[in-house]
Each structure stands twice: as structure tokens, then as C-alpha cells.
Write a protein that holds these residues in place. Sequence first.
Motif, mmCIF file in Angstrom:
data_model
loop_
_atom_site.group_PDB
_atom_site.id
_atom_site.type_symbol
_atom_site.label_atom_id
_atom_site.label_comp_id
_atom_site.label_asym_id
_atom_site.label_seq_id
_atom_site.Cartn_x
_atom_site.Cartn_y
_atom_site.Cartn_z
ATOM 1 N N ARG A 52 0.825 -1.204 0.000
ATOM 2 C CA ARG A 52 0.000 0.000 0.000
ATOM 3 C C ARG A 52 0.866 1.265 0.000
ATOM 4 O O ARG A 52 0.620 2.203 -0.772
ATOM 5 C CB ARG A 52 -0.921 -0.014 1.224
ATOM 6 N N ARG A 92 4.034 1.527 -0.916
ATOM 7 C CA ARG A 92 4.763 1.605 -2.176
ATOM 8 C C ARG A 92 3.881 2.199 -3.278
ATOM 9 O O ARG A 92 4.340 3.011 -4.089
ATOM 10 C CB ARG A 92 5.253 0.212 -2.580
ATOM 11 N N ALA A 93 2.616 1.793 -3.299
ATOM 12 C CA ALA A 93 1.703 2.321 -4.313
ATOM 13 C C ALA A 93 1.476 3.815 -4.127
ATOM 14 O O ALA A 93 1.423 4.570 -5.096
ATOM 15 C CB ALA A 93 0.367 1.561 -4.238
ATOM 16 N N LEU A 94 1.360 4.253 -2.867
ATOM 17 C CA LEU A 94 1.167 5.679 -2.591
ATOM 18 C C LEU A 94 2.378 6.482 -3.036
ATOM 19 O O LEU A 94 2.253 7.555 -3.640
ATOM 20 C CB LEU A 94 0.912 5.895 -1.107
ATOM 21 N N HIS A 142 4.562 5.623 -5.291
ATOM 22 C CA HIS A 142 4.653 5.552 -6.744
ATOM 23 C C HIS A 142 3.699 6.556 -7.403
ATOM 24 O O HIS A 142 4.031 7.149 -8.448
ATOM 25 C CB HIS A 142 4.317 4.136 -7.221
ATOM 26 N N SER A 143 2.550 6.774 -6.747
ATOM 27 C CA SER A 143 1.566 7.711 -7.313
ATOM 28 C C SER A 143 1.892 9.157 -6.999
ATOM 29 O O SER A 143 1.222 10.074 -7.471
ATOM 30 C CB SER A 143 0.159 7.367 -6.783
ATOM 31 N N GLY A 144 2.921 9.341 -6.128
ATOM 32 C CA GLY A 144 3.321 10.689 -5.774
ATOM 33 C C GLY A 144 2.507 11.332 -4.697
ATOM 34 O O GLY A 144 2.614 12.540 -4.438
ATOM 35 N N ARG A 145 1.672 10.563 -4.010
ATOM 36 C CA ARG A 145 0.805 11.131 -2.941
ATOM 37 C C ARG A 145 1.559 11.226 -1.640
ATOM 38 O O ARG A 145 2.526 10.543 -1.408
ATOM 39 C CB ARG A 145 -0.433 10.259 -2.773
#
Length: 266
Positions: free
Chosen positions: A257, A259-261, A263-266
Motif C-alpha cells: 500500500r 509503495r503504491a502511494l 509511486h503515485s506521488g501522494r
Amino acid sequence: MTTPTTPAFSVLIPARLASTRLPNKPLADLAGVPMVVRVAQRALQSGAQHCVVAADDAAIVAACEAAQVPALLTRSDHASGSDRLAEACNLLGWPDDAIVVNVQGDEPLMEPGLIAAVARELHTHPDCVMSTAAHAIHDVADFHNPNVVKVVCNQAGQALYFSRAPIPWWRDGQSATTPAGTPAPALPHSPAALRHIGIYAYRVGFLKQFPQLQAAAVEQCESLEQLRVLWHGHRIAVHLAAQAPAAGVDTPEDLARVRALLHSGR
């Protein structure tokens, strides 16, 4: 509106290599950076004078040093993060009246503003040895979840008690049950139920004393170390945050989770 002055404070990050659910967690890769380094970089944005990782393994120290993050090696047999931080304060020679914020090494999304707010809360409560944070609970399931720690405060904003049980219990609003026997969908509204946030500020002198305090039976019953502080008659100030911080990393799913955040730049 006048902005409260943030006192001088430091951040200590306890980091333990062993983890049952996520081995080598402090070194987990987050967009090319070890997680513990991400935590330190985030913590430095809080305005802390110093930010030091207190590690139990040389591999963590090496990873921090490679990223120019100060780190020191502590004993590997500490019973808790508080014990590790007490050793770190002694090794660093920090004065007893200094304020130190404990930011867990698995909180790469911790808000820098919350770190500063907890330090400020302790500074403005000289009669307290510690401070922490909480936010209002809006979900009935969270209120009844034993993994969600609750806190009740007095009128001065100091902790009366921490519990895994749903407190305060709203007798009139929650005495009814559904046909399945589950608690009725109601939350106390005065006072509001508060979820404890696991971030702490200490005065260094007390942090050094904490490992020598006798463990309390209620602490062992609830499995909540902060209850030892209250049991011995000390006070904990509680900062009320407007919202919950982002969740930390305990499992492989949590890691994915975050890592995904990132990666999305959030």
C-alpha cells in the motif's frame, strides 16, 4: 491568529531488524530508499534539531549512514522501544530536560506537523512527563475493535486511561443490541470517543527512568506500555489531532500500500 511556538526537540527512531510479519522491515525498499531512512527524512521535516535512528543491528546503521542519516547501535535484547530509546539518550548524552519524540521506524508516512505538535504539547504541560496524540473515532467498528486503542482524557487534556475496550461506554446509547447480539451502532458523543495515535514525546530524564519502573498489572493485562506511566502516578498530555495519520507498515500488504502511494506521488 498566533501560531504556537514549537520548542527545541529531537526525534529518536527505534528500529529493530527482526519482525515476525515482515522480516527486515526497517530495510524494506520504498521507491529506492530503505523504510527507516524514509521515516528519518520525514521526521526531519518537523523542525527537529536532531533525528537519530536507534538500531539493534549494524545493517540498519550502515543503511542510515549511507543516506547520511545519523544512527547508533543499541543492544539487541531490549524488551521495548522505550528501553532502546533510553539507552540511546544515555549514549548521546542528551540533558534530562530535553524533549525527545519517539517516531516508530515503520511510519514512513507520519505527518511532520504531528511530530511537532506532540513536542509542543509536552512543552506546554510542564506537569507532564510525556505527551501523545489522539483523534476522534467516527466508525463504530473501530470503537469496538480491540486492536484500536482508545483513550479518555480529563478536563486538562491529560490521559485518564488507555484501553483496548470501547471507552467511554455510553450506557444509554449502547445498552441495546442487535438480534445477532452485536453492539448497537452508536458512539458516545460527549465526550467523543478518541483513538490513541502511537507517537510519544518524553522528557529525557523520565525516559531514562522508565525502564526501571515496575511493570503494572494493568499494563500487562491490556498489553499497553503507556499504562505503566499512569499506574505510577505520572501524567501524559494528549494532543487532539484533526484526523488520523496514515497507517504504518506491519504486513506485506501494508508495504504494498505504501509503495503504491509513493509511486503515485501522494
